[in-house]
Design a protein around this motif. Sequence first.
Motif, PDB file in Angstrom:
ATOM      1  N   THR A  68      71.682   7.857  33.243  1.00 33.35           N
ATOM      2  CA  THR A  68      70.886   8.231  34.408  1.00 33.35           C
ATOM      3  C   THR A  68      71.051   9.715  34.711  1.00 33.35           C
ATOM      4  OG1 THR A  68      71.187   6.012  35.324  1.00 33.35           O
ATOM      5  CG2 THR A  68      70.477   7.745  36.840  1.00 33.35           C
ATOM      6  N   GLY A  69      69.930  10.416  34.873  1.00 31.20           N
ATOM      7  CA  GLY A  69      69.986  11.849  35.171  1.00 31.20           C
ATOM      8  C   GLY A  69      70.145  12.723  33.947  1.00 31.20           C
ATOM      9  N   SER A  70      69.955  12.177  32.755  1.00 32.23           N
ATOM     10  CA  SER A  70      70.141  12.974  31.534  1.00 32.23           C
ATOM     11  C   SER A  70      68.917  13.813  31.186  1.00 32.23           C
ATOM     12  CB  SER A  70      70.485  12.052  30.352  1.00 32.23           C
ATOM     13  OG  SER A  70      69.463  11.090  30.154  1.00 32.23           O
ATOM     14  N   ARG A 121      70.154   9.091  21.448  1.00 32.21           N
ATOM     15  CA  ARG A 121      71.009   9.019  22.638  1.00 32.21           C
ATOM     16  C   ARG A 121      71.029  10.333  23.408  1.00 32.21           C
ATOM     17  NH1 ARG A 121      74.997   4.794  22.738  1.00 32.21           N
ATOM     18  NH2 ARG A 121      74.928   3.488  20.865  1.00 32.21           N
ATOM     19  N   LEU A 122      71.143  10.202  24.731  1.00 36.89           N
ATOM     20  CA  LEU A 122      71.445  11.317  25.634  1.00 36.89           C
ATOM     21  C   LEU A 122      72.666  10.899  26.438  1.00 36.89           C
ATOM     22  CD1 LEU A 122      67.884  12.294  26.974  1.00 36.89           C
ATOM     23  CD2 LEU A 122      69.279  13.565  25.348  1.00 36.89           C
ATOM     24  N   THR A 123      73.793  11.531  26.200  1.00 36.48           N
ATOM     25  CA  THR A 123      75.068  11.076  26.784  1.00 36.48           C
ATOM     26  C   THR A 123      75.508  11.897  27.979  1.00 36.48           C
ATOM     27  OG1 THR A 123      76.286  12.481  25.227  1.00 36.48           O
ATOM     28  CG2 THR A 123      75.827  10.206  24.549  1.00 36.48           C
ATOM     29  N   GLN A 124      74.858  13.043  28.211  1.00 35.61           N
ATOM     30  CA  GLN A 124      75.285  13.935  29.298  1.00 35.61           C
ATOM     31  C   GLN A 124      74.171  14.098  30.323  1.00 35.61           C
ATOM     32  OE1 GLN A 124      76.392  17.592  27.452  1.00 35.61           O
ATOM     33  NE2 GLN A 124      78.000  16.685  26.183  1.00 35.61           N
ATOM     34  N   ARG A 125      74.559  14.259  31.576  1.00 33.95           N
ATOM     35  CA  ARG A 125      73.584  14.464  32.634  1.00 33.95           C
ATOM     36  C   ARG A 125      73.062  15.896  32.595  1.00 33.95           C
ATOM     37  NH1 ARG A 125      75.187  11.775  38.288  1.00 33.95           N
ATOM     38  NH2 ARG A 125      72.960  11.295  38.301  1.00 33.95           N
ATOM     39  N   TYR A 126      71.805  16.060  33.016  1.00 28.79           N
ATOM     40  CA  TYR A 126      71.176  17.379  32.988  1.00 28.79           C
ATOM     41  C   TYR A 126      71.885  18.318  33.964  1.00 28.79           C
ATOM     42  CZ  TYR A 126      67.479  20.893  32.917  1.00 28.79           C
ATOM     43  OH  TYR A 126      66.764  22.052  32.760  1.00 28.79           O
ATOM     44  N   GLY A 127      72.149  19.546  33.510  1.00 30.15           N
ATOM     45  CA  GLY A 127      72.803  20.540  34.350  1.00 30.15           C
ATOM     46  C   GLY A 127      74.300  20.371  34.447  1.00 30.15           C
ATOM     47  N   GLY A 128      74.884  19.467  33.658  1.00 32.91           N
ATOM     48  CA  GLY A 128      76.326  19.268  33.688  1.00 32.91           C
ATOM     49  C   GLY A 128      76.827  18.484  34.880  1.00 32.91           C
ATOM     50  N   ASN A 129      75.953  17.813  35.613  1.00 26.25           N
ATOM     51  CA  ASN A 129      76.391  17.023  36.761  1.00 26.25           C
ATOM     52  C   ASN A 129      77.259  15.862  36.297  1.00 26.25           C
ATOM     53  OD1 ASN A 129      74.903  18.572  38.644  1.00 26.25           O
ATOM     54  ND2 ASN A 129      73.042  17.443  38.119  1.00 26.25           N
ATOM     55  N   ALA A 170      68.213   3.887  30.686  1.00 21.69           N
ATOM     56  CA  ALA A 170      69.661   4.068  30.754  1.00 21.69           C
ATOM     57  C   ALA A 170      70.367   2.741  30.528  1.00 21.69           C
ATOM     58  CB  ALA A 170      70.057   4.644  32.115  1.00 21.69           C
ATOM     59  N   THR A 171      69.641   1.632  30.724  1.00 21.82           N
ATOM     60  CA  THR A 171      70.185   0.286  30.507  1.00 21.82           C
ATOM     61  C   THR A 171      69.152  -0.519  29.723  1.00 21.82           C
ATOM     62  OG1 THR A 171      69.290  -0.377  32.659  1.00 21.82           O
ATOM     63  CG2 THR A 171      71.604   0.299  32.584  1.00 21.82           C
ATOM     64  N   PRO A 172      68.996  -0.268  28.435  1.00 25.14           N
ATOM     65  CA  PRO A 172      67.928  -0.921  27.666  1.00 25.14           C
ATOM     66  C   PRO A 172      68.097  -2.434  27.613  1.00 25.14           C
ATOM     67  CG  PRO A 172      69.453   0.218  26.207  1.00 25.14           C
ATOM     68  CD  PRO A 172      69.816   0.612  27.590  1.00 25.14           C
ATOM     69  N   SER A 173      66.981  -3.100  27.376  1.00 24.61           N
ATOM     70  CA  SER A 173      67.017  -4.554  27.243  1.00 24.61           C
ATOM     71  C   SER A 173      67.802  -4.948  25.990  1.00 24.61           C
ATOM     72  CB  SER A 173      65.596  -5.105  27.162  1.00 24.61           C
ATOM     73  OG  SER A 173      64.950  -4.625  25.991  1.00 24.61           O
ATOM     74  N   LEU A 181      64.732  22.850  27.349  1.00 26.06           N
ATOM     75  CA  LEU A 181      65.601  21.716  27.065  1.00 26.06           C
ATOM     76  C   LEU A 181      67.028  22.176  26.827  1.00 26.06           C
ATOM     77  CD1 LEU A 181      63.363  19.700  24.545  1.00 26.06           C
ATOM     78  CD2 LEU A 181      63.427  19.527  27.039  1.00 26.06           C
ATOM     79  N   THR A 182      67.968  21.301  27.178  1.00 23.17           N
ATOM     80  CA  THR A 182      69.361  21.552  26.828  1.00 23.17           C
ATOM     81  C   THR A 182      69.550  21.292  25.336  1.00 23.17           C
ATOM     82  OG1 THR A 182      70.022  19.274  27.280  1.00 23.17           O
ATOM     83  CG2 THR A 182      70.062  20.813  29.136  1.00 23.17           C
ATOM     84  N   ALA A 183      70.721  21.614  24.837  1.00 20.55           N
ATOM     85  CA  ALA A 183      70.988  21.417  23.404  1.00 20.55           C
ATOM     86  C   ALA A 183      70.868  19.941  23.031  1.00 20.55           C
ATOM     87  CB  ALA A 183      72.378  21.943  23.066  1.00 20.55           C
ATOM     88  N   GLU A 184      71.359  19.040  23.889  1.00 22.24           N
ATOM     89  CA  GLU A 184      71.292  17.616  23.590  1.00 22.24           C
ATOM     90  C   GLU A 184      69.854  17.108  23.672  1.00 22.24           C
ATOM     91  OE1 GLU A 184      74.078  13.791  24.579  1.00 22.24           O
ATOM     92  OE2 GLU A 184      73.192  14.824  26.306  1.00 22.24           O
ATOM     93  N   GLN A 185      69.101  17.582  24.677  1.00 20.50           N
ATOM     94  CA  GLN A 185      67.697  17.187  24.784  1.00 20.50           C
ATOM     95  C   GLN A 185      66.892  17.702  23.593  1.00 20.50           C
ATOM     96  OE1 GLN A 185      66.918  18.954  28.597  1.00 20.50           O
ATOM     97  NE2 GLN A 185      66.975  16.989  29.662  1.00 20.50           N
ATOM     98  N   GLN A 186      67.190  18.928  23.158  1.00 21.57           N
ATOM     99  CA  GLN A 186      66.492  19.490  22.004  1.00 21.57           C
ATOM    100  C   GLN A 186      66.787  18.684  20.740  1.00 21.57           C
ATOM    101  OE1 GLN A 186      64.297  22.155  22.181  1.00 21.57           O
ATOM    102  NE2 GLN A 186      63.800  21.613  20.063  1.00 21.57           N
ATOM    103  N   ALA A 187      68.031  18.229  20.618  1.00 25.01           N
ATOM    104  CA  ALA A 187      68.394  17.407  19.461  1.00 25.01           C
ATOM    105  C   ALA A 187      67.634  16.085  19.481  1.00 25.01           C
ATOM    106  CB  ALA A 187      69.900  17.161  19.444  1.00 25.01           C
TER     107      ALA A 187
END
Length: 442
Positions: free
Chosen positions: A241-243, A391-399, A372-375, A212-218
């Motif tokens: 999307t893509g996070s 929250r996950l605000t960044q896309r995976y891999g820095g895309n 990514a677009t909750p009700s 996991l990335t740092a944000e995913q781990q958090a």
Amino acid sequence: MPKTVGVAVSNATFHFDKLYTYAVMPDQQDTVKLGSMVLVPFGRGSRARMGVVLACDAEPESAKLKYLFDVAPASACLTPELLRLVHFLKERTFCTYYEAVKAVIPYGAQYKPAVAADGVTPVLQKQLTRHTENSYKLVGALQQKPKPTAKQLAAVALLGGGPRTLNELEDKGISRAVLDNLCAKGVLECSKVNKSIDLYSSIPLKNEPICLTAEQQAAYDALLPKLEDDAPHSALLYGVTGSGKTLVFLKLIAHCLEQGRKALVLVPEISLTPQMILRLKSQFGRRVAVQHSALNHTERLLQWQMIQDGGADIVVGTRSAIFSPLENIGLIIIDEEQEHTYRSESAPRYSAHEVARQRAAENGALLLLASATPSTESFYAAQHGRTQLVRLTQRYGGNPLPKVQIVDMRAELASGNPRESALPWRTLSAAIWTQASRLFCC
């Protein structure tokens, strides 16, 4: 042992949908219990109707009660949790009891009225007739005189590791004639078994470490205490999307299995199940079962039976998978939770979200909504503290995120870009804006 039972019958209108009392024959009293599928005489003509036992009593109410025609095997009995879901659907969606039963169990596990070989006695018959095949097991020693053939030796060697089907032995080059000869000598024993289907067997088990990335781990660390707690909890994983929300799912599922509990994963559409199945199967192998309407009746029944027998720790599927007979659920994931396909448009008209909350409450599980677009409802609940917000605000891999440009079509028209502009997107946008203007003006 019940002497009378309360039965909810099929094809009952809502106003006459209640429990009808029937007497139990002495030879049926050890078989009948709550959740049993039964065949009953109904109405003045005592026509055979399907029913499900929802109440039991030890004493008969009246000597004039009708007796049950037939009782399904114990393997077809609804589990206590599924029975509670039947009552839940009846109360919340105003469907009939039997409509709720048909929603909870797949077509292949249901029964229908039939007539016995005598042409008179009403009996239960499975909706789905399973095909059988020969299975062989080793029961004796192979004599050395007369000298056994190479094929006979090979057959005995293969069956030394356990029973095998005819197809499996034929794939190894051993013919049916060789097997029949060994059965005649008392070396092998042949029996009939249901044909098995190994779905998605081509997906290799990789079991790679989940990084996991740092944000995913958090996000994982924020959800972990809710997963480890025995009390029911809900959370919203709000990620762009893509996070990499799926990686967080996999990590949570792995921890859930380590706790000895089970996981349920819902996706909104059948077209999205293959990629989720691929991720789960490659990570967890045969511990994954699948439930959705694109499977044929046999495949779906086999998967349902595997879940009921405890052979699956993870179930993935569409809306109807929420009724899987999983026990000791620790995690329920609803991916793309905002989609309207999680609501049934035919009776019973249930919402998978409501059923998921009910099952999470009964099992002390974590209900994780992800989008990514909750009700509006889910995001409002998260903002007001009724649901944990992660929250996950960044896309995976820095895309980078795709660029979004808001175009004011009134300014476009004012600057001389009419609907017949050569640019397709401008033509389409102008047409949409014009149509919307007409609707609002009306």
